[in-house]
Design an enzyme around this catalytic site. Structure first.
Site, short mmCIF file in Angstrom:
data_model
loop_
_atom_site.label_atom_id
_atom_site.label_comp_id
_atom_site.label_asym_id
_atom_site.label_seq_id
_atom_site.Cartn_x
_atom_site.Cartn_y
_atom_site.Cartn_z
N VAL A 61 0.88 -1.25 0.10
CA VAL A 61 0.01 -0.11 0.08
C VAL A 61 1.04 1.39 -0.09
O VAL A 61 1.87 1.18 0.74
CB VAL A 61 -0.90 -0.04 1.25
CG1 VAL A 61 -0.22 0.09 2.49
CG2 VAL A 61 -2.07 1.24 1.29
N ASP A 62 0.57 2.22 -0.69
CA ASP A 62 0.94 3.56 -0.69
C ASP A 62 -0.08 4.34 0.10
O ASP A 62 -0.97 4.95 -0.45
CB ASP A 62 1.34 4.05 -2.03
CG ASP A 62 1.73 5.58 -2.30
OD1 ASP A 62 2.07 6.20 -0.96
OD2 ASP A 62 1.92 6.05 -3.48
N ASP A 63 0.43 4.67 1.27
CA ASP A 63 -0.37 5.50 2.39
C ASP A 63 -0.12 7.11 2.23
O ASP A 63 -0.31 7.73 1.48
CB ASP A 63 -0.57 4.89 3.76
CG ASP A 63 -1.50 5.36 4.63
OD1 ASP A 63 -1.92 6.61 4.47
OD2 ASP A 63 -1.81 4.43 5.34
N ARG A 114 2.97 7.82 1.80
CA ARG A 114 4.28 7.74 0.96
C ARG A 114 5.49 7.76 1.59
O ARG A 114 6.55 7.74 0.78
CB ARG A 114 3.89 8.73 -0.25
CG ARG A 114 5.05 8.38 -1.49
CD ARG A 114 4.45 9.39 -2.87
NE ARG A 114 3.29 8.67 -3.33
CZ ARG A 114 2.61 9.10 -4.40
NH1 ARG A 114 2.95 10.18 -5.04
NH2 ARG A 114 1.49 8.31 -4.76
N THR A 132 7.19 6.07 3.66
CA THR A 132 7.99 4.66 3.46
C THR A 132 8.58 4.51 2.02
O THR A 132 9.61 4.30 2.04
CB THR A 132 7.29 3.53 3.76
OG1 THR A 132 6.80 3.50 5.17
CG2 THR A 132 7.84 2.26 3.71
N LYS A 152 -3.83 4.75 -1.87
CA LYS A 152 -4.87 5.44 -1.12
C LYS A 152 -5.04 6.77 -1.60
O LYS A 152 -4.00 7.56 -1.80
CB LYS A 152 -4.22 5.32 0.42
CG LYS A 152 -4.83 4.10 1.07
CD LYS A 152 -4.62 4.27 2.63
CE LYS A 152 -4.86 2.96 3.45
NZ LYS A 152 -4.99 3.30 4.87
N TRP A 211 -8.89 1.79 6.35
CA TRP A 211 -8.03 0.89 6.96
C TRP A 211 -8.12 -0.37 6.16
O TRP A 211 -9.26 -1.17 6.14
CB TRP A 211 -8.47 0.55 8.38
CG TRP A 211 -7.63 -0.61 9.15
CD1 TRP A 211 -6.59 -1.15 8.69
CD2 TRP A 211 -8.28 -1.24 10.22
NE1 TRP A 211 -6.20 -2.15 9.67
CE2 TRP A 211 -7.24 -2.42 10.44
CE3 TRP A 211 -9.34 -1.21 10.99
CZ2 TRP A 211 -7.23 -3.03 11.68
CZ3 TRP A 211 -9.52 -2.12 12.10
CH2 TRP A 211 -8.35 -2.94 12.58
N PRO A 246 -5.17 -10.30 4.12
CA PRO A 246 -5.45 -11.49 4.77
C PRO A 246 -4.23 -12.10 5.54
O PRO A 246 -4.40 -13.02 6.50
CB PRO A 246 -5.48 -12.28 3.40
CG PRO A 246 -4.83 -11.72 2.22
CD PRO A 246 -5.16 -10.16 2.67
N TRP A 247 -3.02 -11.53 5.24
CA TRP A 247 -1.83 -11.94 6.32
C TRP A 247 -1.80 -11.40 7.62
O TRP A 247 -1.12 -11.66 8.41
CB TRP A 247 -0.69 -11.62 5.65
CG TRP A 247 -0.26 -10.14 4.97
CD1 TRP A 247 -0.05 -9.22 5.66
CD2 TRP A 247 -0.61 -10.04 3.42
NE1 TRP A 247 -0.21 -8.04 4.81
CE2 TRP A 247 -0.39 -8.51 3.54
CE3 TRP A 247 -0.66 -10.96 2.54
CZ2 TRP A 247 -0.32 -7.79 1.99
CZ3 TRP A 247 -1.04 -10.08 1.10
CH2 TRP A 247 -0.61 -8.70 1.04
#
Length: 210
Positions: free
Chosen positions: A118-120, A122, A124, A162, A188, A192-193
């Site tokens: 995911v690019d939340d 950004r 990270t 996002k 949010w 699955p992991w």
């Protein structure tokens, strides 16, 4: 009122990656020869992506893993009822290692694809690119090259982007090879992991959330 939690299934991730490879002509227009998975959310998407790219060209692309953390360390963070809370500063927990304590394979001239789930905000991704550019520049200097002379390229693949203002921006050269499989509202994302209960129930909830 709809829940802010969006359940994501393995099937959905697999299908989105398949769709993105076709949509962006990955392996053709941009054909990576090294993938860097950001742990822990980028591990499974990178492995699935490698299979689709191998189906195109018949070769396995090496995957390296890096560890970066932007989320506060909370008990059971990311599990049912415990959302992850974005932090302020990225922490490097693991970096590239190609066979020894001081060994680093040449990055020069490669097409590198950073993979995350995911690019939340950004933050990270920007940090990962900045650190990788430092490594590339250090290797260029060691090889007696001018900045950028190695023609090394960096791209980014995320399963979900996002739709929200980003805290930081990526270099223009990287954004030319930015591949989001899907764009989602700022919710949010419950992968699955992250599920520690019944994965079958999680999968059914993902169908309802679509």
């Amino acid at each position: 009122m709809a829940s802010n939690k969006l359940h994501i299934s393995y099937n959905q991730i697999h299908q989105l990656i398949d769709y993105a490879v076709k949509r962006f002509h990955l392996g053709d227009d941009y054909s990576p020869d090294l993938m860097i998975a950001i742990g822990g959310g980028g591990f499974i998407p990178a492995r699935i992506l490698r299979s689709f790219l191998k189906a195109k060209h018949g070769r396995n692309i090496p995957i390296q893993a890096i560890g970066l953390s932007l989320y506060e360390e909370l008990p059971n963070a990311g599990q049912d009822g415990v959302p992850e809370i974005p932090g302020v500063q990225v922490t490097k927990t693991q970096w590239l290692n190609f066979g020894g304590a001081d060994s680093l394979v040449s990055l020069l001239g490669r097409k590198i694809l950073i993979v995350d789930e995911v690019d939340d905000s950004r933050k990270t991704l920007v940090y990962a690119v900045a650190e990788l550019l430092k490594d590339i520049r250090a290797q260029e200097i060691q090889a007696g090259m001018n900045p950028g002379e190695s023609n090394t390229e960096i791209g980014i693949f995320v399963v979900y982007n996002k739709d929200k203002p980003k805290a930081e921006e990526l270099p223009e050269a990287v954004m030319r090879h930015y591949y989001p499989a899907a764009t989602t509202p700022d919710r949010w994302l419950f992968f699955p992991w992250d599920c520690t209960t019944d994965i079958g129930v999680h999968t059914e909830l993902s169908k309802q959330d679509m």
